[in-house]
Design an enzyme around this catalytic site. Sequence first.
Site, PDB file in Angstrom:
ATOM      1  N   CYS A 159      42.827 -63.559  29.247  1.00 51.37           N
ATOM      2  CA  CYS A 159      42.465 -64.981  29.224  1.00 51.37           C
ATOM      3  C   CYS A 159      42.280 -65.502  27.791  1.00 51.37           C
ATOM      4  O   CYS A 159      43.228 -65.531  27.027  1.00 51.37           O
ATOM      5  CB  CYS A 159      41.239 -65.241  30.090  1.00 51.37           C
ATOM      6  SG  CYS A 159      41.043 -66.996  30.525  1.00 51.37           S
TER       7      CYS A 159
ATOM      8  N   LYS B 126      40.593 -78.540  33.983  1.00 52.45           N
ATOM      9  CA  LYS B 126      40.494 -77.087  34.032  1.00 52.45           C
ATOM     10  C   LYS B 126      41.367 -76.502  35.138  1.00 52.45           C
ATOM     11  O   LYS B 126      41.415 -77.011  36.255  1.00 52.45           O
ATOM     12  CB  LYS B 126      39.037 -76.684  34.278  1.00 52.45           C
ATOM     13  CG  LYS B 126      38.799 -75.183  34.316  1.00 52.45           C
ATOM     14  CD  LYS B 126      37.330 -74.860  34.567  1.00 52.45           C
ATOM     15  CE  LYS B 126      37.073 -73.366  34.590  1.00 52.45           C
ATOM     16  NZ  LYS B 126      35.661 -73.032  34.827  1.00 52.45           N
TER      17      LYS B 126
ATOM     18  N   SER C  83      40.966 -69.301  35.380  1.00 52.06           N
ATOM     19  CA  SER C  83      39.792 -70.129  35.111  1.00 52.06           C
ATOM     20  C   SER C  83      39.771 -70.434  33.621  1.00 52.06           C
ATOM     21  O   SER C  83      39.227 -69.671  32.829  1.00 52.06           O
ATOM     22  CB  SER C  83      38.515 -69.387  35.535  1.00 52.06           C
ATOM     23  OG  SER C  83      37.368 -70.152  35.247  1.00 52.06           O
TER      24      SER C  83
ATOM     25  N   HIS D  18      42.797 -63.705  35.483  1.00 44.26           N
ATOM     26  CA  HIS D  18      41.694 -62.747  35.628  1.00 44.26           C
ATOM     27  C   HIS D  18      41.911 -61.876  36.853  1.00 44.26           C
ATOM     28  O   HIS D  18      41.258 -62.068  37.882  1.00 44.26           O
ATOM     29  CB  HIS D  18      40.366 -63.492  35.763  1.00 44.26           C
ATOM     30  CG  HIS D  18      39.869 -64.121  34.509  1.00 44.26           C
ATOM     31  ND1 HIS D  18      39.217 -63.415  33.523  1.00 44.26           N
ATOM     32  CD2 HIS D  18      39.932 -65.404  34.077  1.00 44.26           C
ATOM     33  CE1 HIS D  18      38.883 -64.240  32.528  1.00 44.26           C
ATOM     34  NE2 HIS D  18      39.305 -65.445  32.843  1.00 44.26           N
TER      35      HIS D  18
ATOM     36  N   GLU E 128      40.773 -59.134  37.227  1.00 47.08           N
ATOM     37  CA  GLU E 128      39.559 -58.344  37.423  1.00 47.08           C
ATOM     38  C   GLU E 128      38.478 -59.088  38.203  1.00 47.08           C
ATOM     39  O   GLU E 128      37.476 -58.479  38.619  1.00 47.08           O
ATOM     40  CB  GLU E 128      38.989 -57.903  36.072  1.00 47.08           C
ATOM     41  CG  GLU E 128      38.197 -58.950  35.310  1.00 47.08           C
ATOM     42  CD  GLU E 128      39.037 -59.979  34.569  1.00 47.08           C
ATOM     43  OE1 GLU E 128      38.460 -60.827  33.854  1.00 47.08           O
ATOM     44  OE2 GLU E 128      40.279 -59.947  34.712  1.00 47.08           O
TER      45      GLU E 128
ATOM     46  N   ARG F 260      27.926 -73.160  39.295  1.00 50.30           N
ATOM     47  CA  ARG F 260      27.279 -73.284  37.973  1.00 50.30           C
ATOM     48  C   ARG F 260      27.654 -74.601  37.316  1.00 50.30           C
ATOM     49  O   ARG F 260      26.796 -75.337  36.797  1.00 50.30           O
ATOM     50  CB  ARG F 260      27.706 -72.111  37.089  1.00 50.30           C
ATOM     51  CG  ARG F 260      27.191 -72.139  35.655  1.00 50.30           C
ATOM     52  CD  ARG F 260      28.057 -71.248  34.780  1.00 50.30           C
ATOM     53  NE  ARG F 260      29.442 -71.724  34.734  1.00 50.30           N
ATOM     54  CZ  ARG F 260      30.469 -70.988  34.295  1.00 50.30           C
ATOM     55  NH1 ARG F 260      30.271 -69.738  33.904  1.00 50.30           N
ATOM     56  NH2 ARG F 260      31.690 -71.504  34.264  1.00 50.30           N
TER      57      ARG F 260
END
Length: 305
Positions: free
Chosen positions: A142, A163, A192, A234, A236, A248
Amino acid sequence: MPVKIPDDLPAASILESENIFVMTQHRADTQDIRPLDILILNLMPTKVETETQLLRCLSNSPLQTNVEFLKTATHESKNTSAAYLDRFYRTFDEIRDRKYDGMIITGAPLENISFEDVDYWDELCVIMNWTRTNVYSTLYICWGAMAGLYHQYGIPKYPLDSKISGIFEHRALVRDEPLLRGFDDRFFMPHSRHTTVKASDIERNPHLHILASSKEAGVAIVQSEKNEVFITGHFEYDADTLAYEYERDAKAGMNPHVPDHYFEDDDPRKDPVVRWRGHATLFFTNWLNYCVYQLTPYNMDEIGR
Protein backbone atom coordinates in the site's frame (compact mmCIF):
# COMPACT_ATOMS: atom_id res chain seq x y z
CA MET A 1 6.11 -27.32 -1.74
CA PRO A 2 7.33 -28.84 -5.02
CA VAL A 3 6.49 -32.26 -6.38
CA LYS A 4 9.71 -34.28 -6.65
CA ILE A 5 9.90 -36.45 -9.78
CA PRO A 6 12.52 -38.39 -11.77
CA ASP A 7 14.75 -36.24 -13.95
CA ASP A 8 13.49 -37.62 -17.26
CA LEU A 9 9.77 -38.08 -16.51
CA PRO A 10 7.84 -36.83 -19.59
CA ALA A 11 5.17 -35.22 -17.40
CA ALA A 12 7.71 -32.70 -16.10
CA SER A 13 7.54 -30.42 -19.14
CA ILE A 14 3.75 -30.63 -19.23
CA LEU A 15 3.41 -29.72 -15.55
CA GLU A 16 5.89 -26.87 -15.86
CA SER A 17 3.93 -25.44 -18.81
CA GLU A 18 0.87 -25.42 -16.51
CA ASN A 19 2.81 -23.52 -13.81
CA ILE A 20 2.94 -26.58 -11.55
CA PHE A 21 6.16 -26.47 -9.55
CA VAL A 22 8.16 -29.68 -9.94
CA MET A 23 11.66 -30.49 -8.74
CA THR A 24 13.90 -33.05 -10.42
CA GLN A 25 15.63 -35.71 -8.37
CA HIS A 26 19.02 -34.12 -9.10
CA ARG A 27 17.92 -30.74 -7.81
CA ALA A 28 16.37 -32.27 -4.70
CA ASP A 29 19.57 -34.21 -3.92
CA THR A 30 21.75 -31.09 -4.17
CA GLN A 31 19.46 -28.58 -2.49
CA ASP A 32 20.55 -27.05 0.81
CA ILE A 33 17.74 -26.02 3.17
CA ARG A 34 17.76 -23.59 6.11
CA PRO A 35 15.18 -21.33 7.80
CA LEU A 36 14.34 -18.08 6.02
CA ASP A 37 15.13 -14.79 7.76
CA ILE A 38 12.31 -12.27 7.17
CA LEU A 39 12.40 -8.65 8.36
CA ILE A 40 9.18 -6.60 8.71
CA LEU A 41 9.34 -2.80 8.82
CA ASN A 42 6.00 -2.08 10.49
CA LEU A 43 4.97 1.52 9.80
CA MET A 44 1.34 1.09 10.81
CA PRO A 45 0.12 2.73 14.04
CA THR A 46 -1.84 -0.43 14.88
CA LYS A 47 1.31 -2.44 15.51
CA VAL A 48 -0.16 -5.56 17.13
CA GLU A 49 -2.98 -5.91 14.59
CA THR A 50 -0.58 -5.56 11.66
CA GLU A 51 1.90 -7.99 13.21
CA THR A 52 -0.87 -10.55 13.66
CA GLN A 53 -2.19 -10.13 10.13
CA LEU A 54 1.21 -10.53 8.48
CA LEU A 55 2.32 -13.41 10.68
CA ARG A 56 -0.93 -15.19 9.93
CA CYS A 57 -0.22 -14.88 6.19
CA LEU A 58 3.41 -15.95 6.51
CA SER A 59 2.51 -18.95 8.64
CA ASN A 60 0.41 -20.59 5.91
CA SER A 61 3.51 -22.16 4.40
CA PRO A 62 5.52 -25.30 5.21
CA LEU A 63 8.68 -23.16 5.10
CA GLN A 64 10.31 -22.31 8.40
CA THR A 65 10.78 -18.57 8.81
CA ASN A 66 12.52 -16.47 11.43
CA VAL A 67 10.71 -13.11 11.68
CA GLU A 68 12.09 -9.88 13.14
CA PHE A 69 10.36 -6.52 13.43
CA LEU A 70 11.96 -3.19 12.57
CA LYS A 71 10.93 0.31 13.67
CA THR A 72 12.05 3.74 12.55
CA ALA A 73 14.28 5.55 15.02
CA THR A 74 13.29 9.01 13.75
CA HIS A 75 9.58 8.67 14.59
CA GLU A 76 7.99 8.43 18.01
CA SER A 77 4.93 6.19 18.02
CA LYS A 78 1.80 7.71 19.57
CA ASN A 79 -0.14 4.44 19.61
CA THR A 80 2.37 1.88 20.87
CA SER A 81 4.34 2.11 24.11
CA ALA A 82 8.09 2.57 24.03
CA ALA A 83 8.42 -0.48 26.30
CA TYR A 84 6.63 -2.66 23.75
CA LEU A 85 8.72 -1.39 20.86
CA ASP A 86 11.96 -1.77 22.82
CA ARG A 87 11.08 -5.37 23.62
CA PHE A 88 9.91 -6.59 20.23
CA TYR A 89 11.40 -4.20 17.65
CA ARG A 90 14.89 -3.35 16.49
CA THR A 91 16.27 -0.18 14.92
CA PHE A 92 18.09 0.01 11.63
CA ASP A 93 21.43 0.62 13.32
CA GLU A 94 21.03 -2.72 15.08
CA ILE A 95 20.52 -4.72 11.87
CA ARG A 96 22.27 -2.74 9.14
CA ASP A 97 25.10 -5.29 8.94
CA ARG A 98 22.72 -8.23 8.62
CA LYS A 99 21.45 -10.02 5.51
CA TYR A 100 17.83 -11.13 5.08
CA ASP A 101 16.13 -13.46 2.65
CA GLY A 102 13.00 -11.32 2.54
CA MET A 103 11.60 -8.07 3.87
CA ILE A 104 8.11 -6.55 4.11
CA ILE A 105 7.56 -2.78 4.27
CA THR A 106 4.00 -2.06 5.38
CA GLY A 107 1.63 0.75 4.59
CA ALA A 108 1.19 3.88 6.72
CA PRO A 109 -1.67 6.41 7.10
CA LEU A 110 0.34 9.16 5.41
CA GLU A 111 -1.11 9.25 1.91
CA ASN A 112 -2.15 12.91 1.92
CA ILE A 113 1.36 14.01 2.91
CA SER A 114 4.18 14.48 0.41
CA PHE A 115 6.81 11.80 0.80
CA GLU A 116 9.50 14.35 1.62
CA ASP A 117 7.34 15.79 4.43
CA VAL A 118 7.12 12.48 6.30
CA ASP A 119 9.24 12.85 9.44
CA TYR A 120 11.08 9.56 8.87
CA TRP A 121 11.39 9.81 5.07
CA ASP A 122 15.18 10.19 5.04
CA GLU A 123 15.59 7.15 7.27
CA LEU A 124 13.16 5.17 5.13
CA CYS A 125 15.14 6.04 2.00
CA VAL A 126 18.31 4.75 3.66
CA ILE A 127 16.51 1.51 4.53
CA MET A 128 15.10 1.13 1.00
CA ASN A 129 18.57 1.66 -0.47
CA TRP A 130 19.94 -0.91 1.97
CA THR A 131 17.47 -3.55 0.78
CA ARG A 132 19.18 -3.59 -2.62
CA THR A 133 22.32 -5.10 -1.10
CA ASN A 134 21.09 -6.82 2.06
CA VAL A 135 17.69 -8.32 1.18
CA TYR A 136 16.98 -10.86 -1.53
CA SER A 137 13.32 -9.94 -2.08
CA THR A 138 11.38 -6.96 -0.70
CA LEU A 139 7.58 -6.81 -0.55
CA TYR A 140 6.08 -3.31 -0.33
CA ILE A 141 2.43 -2.89 0.75
CA CYS A 142 0.00 0.00 0.00
CA TRP A 143 1.65 3.30 1.08
CA GLY A 144 4.89 1.37 1.37
CA ALA A 145 4.47 0.29 -2.26
CA MET A 146 3.95 3.86 -3.40
CA ALA A 147 6.94 5.02 -1.36
CA GLY A 148 9.09 2.26 -2.87
CA LEU A 149 7.97 2.95 -6.44
CA TYR A 150 8.62 6.66 -5.93
CA HIS A 151 12.03 6.35 -4.30
CA GLN A 152 13.42 3.46 -6.36
CA TYR A 153 11.87 4.30 -9.75
CA GLY A 154 10.54 7.87 -9.65
CA ILE A 155 6.90 6.76 -10.00
CA PRO A 156 4.67 9.52 -8.53
CA LYS A 157 1.50 9.03 -6.54
CA TYR A 158 -1.72 10.88 -7.38
CA PRO A 159 -4.52 11.98 -5.03
CA LEU A 160 -7.94 10.45 -5.59
CA ASP A 161 -11.20 12.39 -5.62
CA SER A 162 -12.48 10.04 -2.93
CA LYS A 163 -10.97 7.24 -0.89
CA ILE A 164 -10.80 3.78 -2.44
CA SER A 165 -12.23 1.47 0.19
CA GLY A 166 -13.66 -1.98 -0.37
CA ILE A 167 -13.10 -5.36 -1.96
CA PHE A 168 -12.36 -5.15 -5.68
CA GLU A 169 -12.11 -7.65 -8.49
CA HIS A 170 -8.71 -7.90 -10.18
CA ARG A 171 -7.43 -9.47 -13.35
CA ALA A 172 -4.18 -11.42 -13.57
CA LEU A 173 -2.29 -9.99 -16.55
CA VAL A 174 0.62 -12.46 -16.70
CA ARG A 175 -0.16 -16.17 -16.83
CA ASP A 176 3.37 -17.57 -16.45
CA GLU A 177 4.42 -15.47 -13.45
CA PRO A 178 5.35 -17.66 -10.44
CA LEU A 179 4.09 -15.01 -8.01
CA LEU A 180 0.57 -15.59 -9.38
CA ARG A 181 0.89 -19.33 -9.73
CA GLY A 182 -2.42 -20.98 -8.86
CA PHE A 183 -4.38 -17.72 -9.14
CA ASP A 184 -7.73 -17.65 -10.92
CA ASP A 185 -8.10 -15.27 -13.86
CA ARG A 186 -10.18 -13.05 -11.56
CA PHE A 187 -9.51 -12.57 -7.87
CA PHE A 188 -10.41 -10.16 -5.07
CA MET A 189 -8.29 -7.97 -2.81
CA PRO A 190 -9.09 -5.26 -0.23
CA HIS A 191 -8.00 -1.67 -0.86
CA SER A 192 -8.02 1.29 1.54
CA ARG A 193 -6.20 4.39 0.32
CA HIS A 194 -6.50 8.02 -0.80
CA THR A 195 -3.87 7.95 -3.55
CA THR A 196 -2.94 5.84 -6.56
CA VAL A 197 -0.23 5.20 -9.14
CA LYS A 198 -0.81 5.22 -12.89
CA ALA A 199 -0.20 2.28 -15.18
CA SER A 200 1.14 4.64 -17.87
CA ASP A 201 3.97 5.79 -15.58
CA ILE A 202 4.91 2.23 -14.67
CA GLU A 203 4.73 0.93 -18.23
CA ARG A 204 7.32 3.50 -19.32
CA ASN A 205 9.89 1.89 -17.03
CA PRO A 206 11.34 -1.26 -18.60
CA HIS A 207 12.41 -2.59 -15.18
CA LEU A 208 8.83 -2.75 -13.85
CA HIS A 209 6.06 -5.14 -14.85
CA ILE A 210 2.38 -4.91 -13.91
CA LEU A 211 1.13 -8.36 -12.92
CA ALA A 212 -2.46 -7.55 -11.93
CA SER A 213 -4.90 -4.65 -12.06
CA SER A 214 -8.49 -3.72 -11.33
CA LYS A 215 -10.98 -1.66 -13.34
CA GLU A 216 -12.07 0.10 -10.16
CA ALA A 217 -8.91 0.09 -8.03
CA GLY A 218 -6.25 0.44 -10.76
CA VAL A 219 -2.74 -1.01 -10.62
CA ALA A 220 -2.60 -3.76 -8.00
CA ILE A 221 0.59 -5.84 -8.21
CA VAL A 222 3.91 -4.74 -9.72
CA GLN A 223 7.19 -6.64 -9.84
CA SER A 224 10.64 -5.30 -10.62
CA GLU A 225 13.59 -7.00 -12.23
CA LYS A 226 15.37 -6.62 -8.87
CA ASN A 227 12.95 -9.07 -7.21
CA GLU A 228 10.90 -6.34 -5.56
CA VAL A 229 7.12 -6.71 -5.29
CA PHE A 230 4.70 -3.80 -4.86
CA ILE A 231 1.03 -4.32 -3.98
CA THR A 232 -1.32 -1.34 -3.65
CA GLY A 233 -3.94 -3.29 -1.70
CA HIS A 234 -4.08 -5.26 1.53
CA PHE A 235 -4.19 -9.01 1.05
CA GLU A 236 -3.31 -9.29 4.74
CA TYR A 237 -6.49 -7.58 6.02
CA ASP A 238 -8.75 -9.43 8.44
CA ALA A 239 -12.46 -9.85 7.75
CA ASP A 240 -13.39 -6.88 9.94
CA THR A 241 -10.54 -4.46 9.18
CA LEU A 242 -12.46 -2.34 6.65
CA ALA A 243 -15.48 -2.31 8.97
CA TYR A 244 -13.28 -0.97 11.78
CA GLU A 245 -11.85 1.73 9.49
CA TYR A 246 -15.34 2.71 8.31
CA GLU A 247 -16.66 3.03 11.87
CA ARG A 248 -13.54 4.91 12.99
CA ASP A 249 -13.85 7.46 10.17
CA ALA A 250 -17.59 7.84 10.75
CA LYS A 251 -17.05 8.57 14.45
CA ALA A 252 -14.40 11.13 13.48
CA GLY A 253 -16.98 12.99 11.37
CA MET A 254 -15.24 12.21 8.07
CA ASN A 255 -18.51 11.06 6.43
CA PRO A 256 -16.91 8.02 4.74
CA HIS A 257 -18.73 6.07 2.06
CA VAL A 258 -19.62 2.47 2.77
CA PRO A 259 -16.75 0.22 1.58
CA ASP A 260 -17.54 -1.10 -1.89
CA HIS A 261 -18.50 -4.77 -2.38
CA TYR A 262 -17.72 -5.53 1.27
CA PHE A 263 -20.83 -5.85 3.42
CA GLU A 264 -23.61 -8.25 2.50
CA ASP A 265 -25.93 -6.28 0.17
CA ASP A 266 -23.66 -3.25 0.77
CA ASP A 267 -25.45 -2.81 4.09
CA PRO A 268 -23.05 -1.85 6.94
CA ARG A 269 -25.51 -3.37 9.43
CA LYS A 270 -24.72 -6.78 7.96
CA ASP A 271 -21.55 -8.86 8.13
CA PRO A 272 -18.71 -8.49 5.62
CA VAL A 273 -18.35 -11.10 2.90
CA VAL A 274 -14.77 -12.46 2.82
CA ARG A 275 -13.70 -13.15 -0.77
CA TRP A 276 -9.94 -12.64 -0.66
CA ARG A 277 -8.60 -15.05 1.98
CA GLY A 278 -7.72 -17.92 -0.40
CA HIS A 279 -5.76 -15.74 -2.82
CA ALA A 280 -4.14 -13.88 0.08
CA THR A 281 -2.77 -17.16 1.41
CA LEU A 282 -1.63 -18.14 -2.06
CA PHE A 283 0.06 -14.79 -2.69
CA PHE A 284 2.17 -14.84 0.48
CA THR A 285 3.00 -18.51 0.01
CA ASN A 286 4.10 -17.83 -3.57
CA TRP A 287 6.20 -14.85 -2.50
CA LEU A 288 7.96 -16.89 0.18
CA ASN A 289 8.48 -19.86 -2.12
CA TYR A 290 9.26 -18.41 -5.55
CA CYS A 291 10.68 -14.96 -4.78
CA VAL A 292 12.61 -15.98 -1.68
CA TYR A 293 13.11 -19.67 -0.86
CA GLN A 294 13.80 -21.00 -4.36
CA LEU A 295 16.21 -18.19 -5.27
CA THR A 296 17.96 -16.82 -2.20
CA PRO A 297 21.55 -18.07 -1.68
CA TYR A 298 22.14 -20.69 0.97
CA ASN A 299 25.12 -18.61 2.13
CA MET A 300 23.47 -15.36 3.15
CA ASP A 301 26.70 -13.43 2.73
CA GLU A 302 26.17 -13.83 -1.01
CA ILE A 303 22.94 -11.79 -0.95
CA GLY A 304 23.41 -8.53 -2.84
CA ARG A 305 26.56 -9.57 -4.65
